[in-house]
Design a protein around this motif. Structure first.
Motif, PDB file in Angstrom:
ATOM      1  N   ASN A 110     -33.958  16.132   0.822  1.00 28.27           N
ATOM      2  CA  ASN A 110     -33.890  16.245  -0.627  1.00 28.27           C
ATOM      3  C   ASN A 110     -34.597  15.020  -1.189  1.00 28.27           C
ATOM      4  O   ASN A 110     -34.149  13.888  -0.995  1.00 28.27           O
ATOM      5  CB  ASN A 110     -32.434  16.306  -1.097  1.00 28.27           C
ATOM      6  CG  ASN A 110     -32.338  16.513  -2.582  1.00 28.27           C
ATOM      7  OD1 ASN A 110     -32.139  15.563  -3.324  1.00 28.27           O
ATOM      8  ND2 ASN A 110     -32.491  17.736  -3.014  1.00 28.27           N
TER       9      ASN A 110
ATOM     10  N   LYS B 111     -38.784  14.793  -7.276  1.00 30.31           N
ATOM     11  CA  LYS B 111     -39.951  15.588  -7.661  1.00 30.31           C
ATOM     12  C   LYS B 111     -40.273  15.338  -9.120  1.00 30.31           C
ATOM     13  O   LYS B 111     -39.429  14.882  -9.878  1.00 30.31           O
ATOM     14  CB  LYS B 111     -39.734  17.080  -7.402  1.00 30.31           C
ATOM     15  CG  LYS B 111     -38.932  17.803  -8.452  1.00 30.31           C
ATOM     16  CD  LYS B 111     -39.142  19.309  -8.342  1.00 30.31           C
ATOM     17  CE  LYS B 111     -38.492  20.070  -9.457  1.00 30.31           C
ATOM     18  NZ  LYS B 111     -39.114  19.912 -10.764  1.00 30.31           N
TER      19      LYS B 111
ATOM     20  N   VAL C 249     -40.758  24.624  -9.230  1.00 38.22           N
ATOM     21  CA  VAL C 249     -41.076  24.858  -7.824  1.00 38.22           C
ATOM     22  C   VAL C 249     -40.360  26.113  -7.345  1.00 38.22           C
ATOM     23  O   VAL C 249     -39.163  26.275  -7.553  1.00 38.22           O
ATOM     24  CB  VAL C 249     -40.645  23.640  -6.968  1.00 38.22           C
ATOM     25  CG1 VAL C 249     -40.865  23.901  -5.493  1.00 38.22           C
ATOM     26  CG2 VAL C 249     -41.371  22.387  -7.423  1.00 38.22           C
TER      27      VAL C 249
ATOM     28  N   GLN D  51     -39.421  28.651  -3.991  1.00 38.29           N
ATOM     29  CA  GLN D  51     -39.249  28.557  -2.545  1.00 38.29           C
ATOM     30  C   GLN D  51     -40.574  28.888  -1.862  1.00 38.29           C
ATOM     31  O   GLN D  51     -41.228  29.872  -2.203  1.00 38.29           O
ATOM     32  CB  GLN D  51     -38.168  29.517  -2.080  1.00 38.29           C
ATOM     33  CG  GLN D  51     -37.851  29.385  -0.603  1.00 38.29           C
ATOM     34  CD  GLN D  51     -36.723  30.311  -0.189  1.00 38.29           C
ATOM     35  OE1 GLN D  51     -36.621  31.435  -0.674  1.00 38.29           O
ATOM     36  NE2 GLN D  51     -35.885  29.847   0.713  1.00 38.29           N
TER      37      GLN D  51
ATOM     38  N   ALA E  70     -41.327  23.732  -0.137  1.00 34.05           N
ATOM     39  CA  ALA E  70     -39.991  23.796  -0.724  1.00 34.05           C
ATOM     40  C   ALA E  70     -39.150  24.826   0.030  1.00 34.05           C
ATOM     41  O   ALA E  70     -39.595  25.950   0.259  1.00 34.05           O
ATOM     42  CB  ALA E  70     -40.079  24.176  -2.196  1.00 34.05           C
TER      43      ALA E  70
ATOM     44  N   ALA F  95     -35.870  26.911  -4.562  1.00 33.06           N
ATOM     45  CA  ALA F  95     -36.458  26.718  -5.882  1.00 33.06           C
ATOM     46  C   ALA F  95     -35.868  25.483  -6.565  1.00 33.06           C
ATOM     47  O   ALA F  95     -34.737  25.091  -6.288  1.00 33.06           O
ATOM     48  CB  ALA F  95     -36.219  27.945  -6.744  1.00 33.06           C
ATOM     49  N   ALA F  96     -36.655  24.897  -7.468  1.00 32.84           N
ATOM     50  CA  ALA F  96     -36.200  23.794  -8.308  1.00 32.84           C
ATOM     51  C   ALA F  96     -36.911  23.943  -9.654  1.00 32.84           C
ATOM     52  O   ALA F  96     -38.126  23.811  -9.738  1.00 32.84           O
ATOM     53  CB  ALA F  96     -36.511  22.447  -7.676  1.00 32.84           C
TER      54      ALA F  96
ATOM     55  N   THR G   1     -35.119  16.709  -8.290  1.00 28.03           N
ATOM     56  CA  THR G   1     -35.196  16.686  -6.828  1.00 28.03           C
ATOM     57  C   THR G   1     -35.442  18.095  -6.315  1.00 28.03           C
ATOM     58  O   THR G   1     -35.214  19.079  -7.018  1.00 28.03           O
ATOM     59  CB  THR G   1     -33.907  16.148  -6.168  1.00 28.03           C
ATOM     60  OG1 THR G   1     -32.821  17.025  -6.447  1.00 28.03           O
ATOM     61  CG2 THR G   1     -33.588  14.725  -6.621  1.00 28.03           C
ATOM     62  N   VAL G   2     -35.894  18.162  -5.061  1.00 30.04           N
ATOM     63  CA  VAL G   2     -36.130  19.443  -4.410  1.00 30.04           C
ATOM     64  C   VAL G   2     -35.965  19.250  -2.907  1.00 30.04           C
ATOM     65  O   VAL G   2     -36.237  18.162  -2.390  1.00 30.04           O
ATOM     66  CB  VAL G   2     -37.537  20.006  -4.741  1.00 30.04           C
ATOM     67  CG1 VAL G   2     -38.642  19.104  -4.233  1.00 30.04           C
ATOM     68  CG2 VAL G   2     -37.711  21.434  -4.250  1.00 30.04           C
ATOM     69  N   ASN G   3     -35.514  20.287  -2.217  1.00 27.49           N
ATOM     70  CA  ASN G   3     -35.444  20.232  -0.754  1.00 27.49           C
ATOM     71  C   ASN G   3     -36.798  20.626  -0.201  1.00 27.49           C
ATOM     72  O   ASN G   3     -37.361  21.651  -0.593  1.00 27.49           O
ATOM     73  CB  ASN G   3     -34.363  21.185  -0.221  1.00 27.49           C
ATOM     74  CG  ASN G   3     -32.967  20.718  -0.573  1.00 27.49           C
ATOM     75  OD1 ASN G   3     -32.747  19.559  -0.897  1.00 27.49           O
ATOM     76  ND2 ASN G   3     -32.007  21.624  -0.492  1.00 27.49           N
TER      77      ASN G   3
END
Length: 110
Positions: free
Chosen positions: A56, A59, A65, A67, A93, A96-97, A103-105
């Motif tokens: 994580n 971003k 974002v 997936q 990714a 989704a973010a 933040t994003v995974n």
């Protein structure tokens, strides 16, 4: 039995951050790839970084974002972005973010 030239699995690599100290969990740019420092690394010292896995990370809040989107590391601003120009490919990714989320995974180096 391993081959005589076997070095390791390659999930964690030694890195040298040069004159910059790095806090554990921070992205380290390694040429055209990234790693995530596993612990603090003093300036002009060697340390270790994960080069595989899902992390994580920060971003750009303005980026939406999806997936599977490719993400790039913007070293000047210490965050991921969907903008490739001038940045280092970080991975994709894993979820989704939305815009506004900071933040994003990301599955790194994939």
């Amino acid at each position: 039995m391993m081959a005589k030239n076997y070095v390791g699995e390659g999930e964690i690599l030694d890195v040298n951050t040069g004159g910059t100290a790095v806090v554990g969990g921070t992205v380290v740019v390694m040429g055209k790839r990234i790693g995530v420092a596993l612990r603090d690394i003093a300036a002009n010292s060697n340390g270790v970084a994960a080069v595989e896995g899902v992390f994580n990370l920060a971003k750009l809040a303005g980026d939406a974002v999806a997936q599977g989107d490719l993400l790039y590391w913007d070293a000047a601003n210490a965050r991921l972005t969907v903008t490739a120009a001038g940045n280092t490919l970080a991975g994709y990714a894993t979820g989704a973010a939305a815009a506004g989320v900071t933040t994003v995974n990301v599955k790194i180096n994939a």
